[in-house]
Structures are given as C-alpha cells and as structure tokens.
Design a protein around this motif. Structure first.
Motif, PDB file in Angstrom:
ATOM      1  N   PRO A 318      -7.225 -31.397   4.231  1.00 52.95           N
ATOM      2  CA  PRO A 318      -6.456 -32.054   3.051  1.00 52.95           C
ATOM      3  C   PRO A 318      -6.255 -31.552   2.237  1.00 52.95           C
ATOM      4  N   PHE A 319      -5.192 -30.935   1.036  1.00 49.47           N
ATOM      5  CA  PHE A 319      -5.455 -30.823   0.090  1.00 49.47           C
ATOM      6  C   PHE A 319      -6.231 -32.044  -1.285  1.00 49.47           C
ATOM      7  N   ASN A 320      -7.149 -31.042  -2.027  1.00 47.89           N
ATOM      8  CA  ASN A 320      -8.533 -32.331  -2.717  1.00 47.89           C
ATOM      9  C   ASN A 320      -7.199 -33.119  -3.289  1.00 47.89           C
ATOM     10  N   GLU A 321      -7.722 -34.099  -3.880  1.00 44.29           N
ATOM     11  CA  GLU A 321      -6.662 -35.117  -4.387  1.00 44.29           C
ATOM     12  C   GLU A 321      -6.422 -34.791  -6.361  1.00 44.29           C
ATOM     13  N   HIS A 322      -6.637 -33.390  -6.770  1.00 46.54           N
ATOM     14  CA  HIS A 322      -6.931 -32.943  -8.007  1.00 46.54           C
ATOM     15  C   HIS A 322      -4.925 -32.416  -8.192  1.00 46.54           C
ATOM     16  N   TRP A 323      -5.114 -32.099  -6.405  1.00 48.25           N
ATOM     17  CA  TRP A 323      -3.314 -30.522  -5.895  1.00 48.25           C
ATOM     18  C   TRP A 323      -2.641 -31.588  -5.467  1.00 48.25           C
ATOM     19  N   ARG A 324      -3.321 -32.449  -4.696  1.00 44.55           N
ATOM     20  CA  ARG A 324      -2.462 -33.207  -4.024  1.00 44.55           C
ATOM     21  C   ARG A 324      -1.114 -33.917  -4.763  1.00 44.55           C
ATOM     22  N   GLN A 325      -0.274 -33.806  -3.356  1.00 44.67           N
ATOM     23  CA  GLN A 325       1.047 -34.559  -3.839  1.00 44.67           C
ATOM     24  C   GLN A 325       1.070 -35.916  -4.020  1.00 44.67           C
ATOM     25  N   VAL A 326       1.393 -36.223  -5.150  1.00 48.66           N
ATOM     26  CA  VAL A 326       1.624 -37.725  -5.735  1.00 48.66           C
ATOM     27  C   VAL A 326       2.224 -38.847  -4.355  1.00 48.66           C
ATOM     28  N   TYR A 327       3.248 -37.957  -3.628  1.00 53.81           N
ATOM     29  CA  TYR A 327       3.558 -39.111  -2.642  1.00 53.81           C
ATOM     30  C   TYR A 327       2.631 -39.266  -1.567  1.00 53.81           C
ATOM     31  N   ARG A 328       1.417 -38.046  -1.329  1.00 50.04           N
ATOM     32  CA  ARG A 328       0.520 -38.783  -0.153  1.00 50.04           C
ATOM     33  C   ARG A 328      -0.357 -39.095  -0.881  1.00 50.04           C
ATOM     34  N   LEU A 329      -0.456 -39.456  -1.918  1.00 53.83           N
ATOM     35  CA  LEU A 329      -1.279 -40.061  -2.993  1.00 53.83           C
ATOM     36  C   LEU A 329      -1.738 -41.356  -3.252  1.00 53.83           C
ATOM     37  N   CYS A 330      -0.094 -41.698  -3.205  1.00 56.29           N
ATOM     38  CA  CYS A 330       0.401 -43.486  -3.771  1.00 56.29           C
ATOM     39  C   CYS A 330       1.554 -44.146  -2.961  1.00 56.29           C
ATOM     40  N   HIS A 331       2.467 -43.168  -1.977  1.00 59.95           N
ATOM     41  CA  HIS A 331       3.098 -43.732  -1.517  1.00 59.95           C
ATOM     42  C   HIS A 331       4.142 -44.494  -1.670  1.00 59.95           C
TER      43      HIS A 331
END
Length: 415
Positions: A318-331
């Motif tokens: 999966p994308f690294n957290e530094h460029w992962r989309q916000v919708y995938r980080l914070c739901h």
C-alpha cells in the motif's frame, strides 16, 4: 451444605455469563451505558471541598445499572481503563518534582465565544463531507463499507486521548508532528523530571513519532480483545474527533521534498532505489543515500509521480502514509469528524479547536514556518511532469480534493 454452596456458585457464574452476553450483543443500549459513568477528564489529584448534597430522587434499580457495576469492577476507578496489575515505576519521582507539579486546569470555563465566522467555517466543512460521502458521483475504494468492515491495520492513524475525550486522525505532512506533541502533552504520557511534560516543543522528534507514545485504535485488540470494536464505536460516539488536511498536490510536493531531497537512508533504500531502477535508467543505483548524494543522484519529482501512477506500486505494498490519500488514512465516510482543520488556515483552526476542546489554557499549538511548501509553487514543480500524468494523478487524489473542499487545479491540468 455442600450441595447448597455448589448451587449458589452455579447461580453466580450463570448470572455473570448472561451479563457478559448482554454486554457483547447489546450494541445500541449497551454502548450508551458502558462509559456512562466514566469522566472524560478526571482533573488533578488535589483536595476538594465536599460537594453540596443534591436532593435525592427515588430510582428503581435497573438491570443496566447491574451491568455497569459488573463492568466497572474490571476498570480503574475514574479512568474507564482496565486495571493494570503491573506496579507503577516511581523511581524517577522526587519531592522537588512534586513541588514543581502544576495542577491541571482543564475545568476552567472559557467565557469568550468563538468567532461566528470560525463556527460557520467548520459547519461548512462538516456539511461538505456529509454531502460528498452521500454523493454517488464521488467514487473511491471503501467509500460505502461500514466501520466494522475497516481492517484493524487501517485504524493505526486514529490516536485516542481518554483523559480529555479526543480522537485525532493524523495525516503526515499536515503538521502532524506538532499535533502529536499536543496529544502527548494532553495524555500526560511523557514525564520530565517526574512530572508530565507541558511544553510540546520540548518533546524530541524521535519520541513524537514513536508508536509506543500513542494509544491508537489498532491497539484496541491487544488491550480489549473481543470488546475492541464495540469500545471503538462507544468512543467515536462520545469523543471529539478531528483531523487536519491540506491541498493534496501540495502535500505530495512536501512529501517529495522531505523524503527525497533530504538525506533519508530508510526512504532511499525502500523507495528511491526502486524509482531510480524503474524510471531513471539506473539498474545499479548507489547502495546508500550518502553515496547517492555524493554523486548527485536522486529521483526527480517526475520519477516520484511515475512511481505513484505505476500499478505495480500498489501491487507490491500500500502507499506509504506520507503520500497515501487522506480518505484511506482517516475514513471520513465512516467516521463523522467534529472538526476539520486545513493547513492553509492552521493558526485560526488550531486556536478554534483547542478552545472547543477546552484545553487552550493547558497547551498552545506550536507554530512553525520552517520548510513550508507554498501552493504557489505547484506550477513550477509540475512543469516537468507530462500533462497526461498530471490528469491521472488528479484522478488518484480527486476524492481528497472533493471531500475537503479543494478546487480542481485547472491551471495545472489544462496546460
């Protein structure tokens, strides 16, 4: 006597078993009572005058109160947390430290109202999130799943502070270091000379990003077992939830600058070498970041964008957290956030949030203008990226643009 005693034991065990079943399966009613008597912020341990007696009203004992009593016997008084059998290490406590301890003052009442325009700003951002999550034209993976369907490993960005009833979803490259510092101060999880650390900027960077300093949702399983998801929902319902976001393309530029223009051996080995081999015609890139910098070798911003658009990237991990989309980080379509901050209005939003949380007399948001990436630089950064690649990149991050109210960057996409 023996038969009678065994009968009483079986009755007690049977009752306890039934109570546990009700706690597990009574989602709606049980959730509203599980933490009903747990104070969010217990305040300092200092003597208080005895409270005034309030008129007592007759109350018929209910079965739910019996459930609460059963659960509370496994919790530390006043914390809502399971009893920890490990003795507290007091080796670093001292009389001088106790003298220096400043009692917490969270209960201070704030009389000055928050400006109407700031309240309206938050109302508009929350309303936009709700509308976009209900809008069928905004489509992205995982949008319509329930909170129960989110894998535990995807809940690692939700930091919980039980002392004040706060849940913070951190987004890397959006001032998350300073917000993590504030969460450490509020949770009092770091001691300095035997007392809780009060200065956010005094917290070393290695501790700020140390996962052991933060209690996140993905740790609930280890602590609460089968009750974990149920307790997450209880806290999501009762606690104040917030996140901070940023223009998605500017966040990508900031991530590139921080991880690939500066010496970072971990990111060089994990990501930069891959980019150099795939897109820079370097089958054997330098073995370390120091060697690479010595000969002036590093992936360009265009290489970085190619890496993000390459289908092979997500297949590998999966994308690294530094460029992962916000919708995938914070739901944001599963969690109803109470406060949505923007980095572009960080100072006003931070002041408003701390006031809303009633902790602005305990901690201040540390402002910093070092290494900020300006949105006005977007055209220069994307000048080396082909227009078609820019449009594909926008599709990849379009949900974040629309969910959080950022305009489509037409000047970049239509050249």
């Amino acid at each position: 006597m023996g038969t009678s005693r065994m009968f009483r034991i079986f009755v007690v065990l049977g009752s306890a078993f039934m109570i546990l079943l009700i706690i597990i399966y009574w989602d709606d009613v049980g959730a509203s009572h599980l933490y009903l008597h747990t104070p969010v912020s217990p305040g300092p341990k200092i003597p208080h005058p005895p409270p005034q007696q309030r008129p007592q009203t007759s109350r018929t004992p209910s079965f739910l109160s019996d459930i609460d009593a059963f659960v509370n016997q496994f919790l530390e008084p006043g914390t809502g947390e399971p009893t920890d059998p490990v003795p507290v290490d007091t080796s670093n406590q001292s009389e001088k430290a106790e003298e220096r301890y400043i009692p917490r003052r969270e209960w201070k009442i704030h009389l000055t109202p928050v400006a109407a325009e700031l309240r309206e700003r938050q109302e508009q951002r929350r309303k936009l999130l709700q509308e976009m999550c209900a809008n069928d034209s905004v489509v992205f993976p995982g949008k319509n799943r329930s909170f129960d369907d989110i894998p535990n490993k995807e809940l690692d960005h939700l930091i919980v502070d039980d002392r004040h009833g706060i849940i913070y979803c951190y987004v890397p490259k959006v001032a998350c270091s300073n917000w993590k510092r504030i969460m450490i101060v509020l949770s009092e999880s770091l001691l300095h000379d035997g007392v809780p650390q009060r200065d956010p900027l005094a917290i070393p960077r290695d501790l700020v990003h140390n996962s052991s300093m933060h209690f996140t949702f993905n740790k609930f399983w280890k602590r609460y077992g089968k009750f974990a998801r149920h307790l997450m929902k209880v806290k999501l319902k009762k606690y104040t939830k917030f996140l901070f976001v940023r223009d998605p393309f500017v966040r990508l530029i900031s991530a590139y600058r921080n991880k690939f223009e500066l010496r970072n051996d971990d990111f060089y080995r994990r990501f930069a070498q891959v980019m150099l081999r795939r897109y820079a015609n370097q089958p054997t890139p330098p073995a370390s970041v120091d060697e690479a910098f010595a000969v002036g070798v590093h992936p360009s911003f265009s290489h970085f964008i190619q890496y993000l658009l390459d289908p092979q990237t997500e297949k590998e991990m999966p994308f690294n957290e530094h460029w992962r989309q916000v919708y995938r980080l914070c739901h944001p379509c599963q969690i109803q956030y109470d406060f949505v901050g923007h980095l572009e209005t960080a100072e006003e939003d931070a002041e408003h949030l701390l006031r809303q949380l009633r902790v602005d007399n305990v901690v201040e948001f540390p402002t910093s203008h070092r290494n900020l990436t300006a949105s006005s630089w977007e055209a220069d950064w994307f000048s080396t990226v082909p227009v078609e690649a820019r449009r594909e990149l926008y599709k990849l991050y379009e949900p974040d643009f629309r969910l959080f109210g950022y305009d489509r960057p037409d000047s970049i996409l239509n050249e």
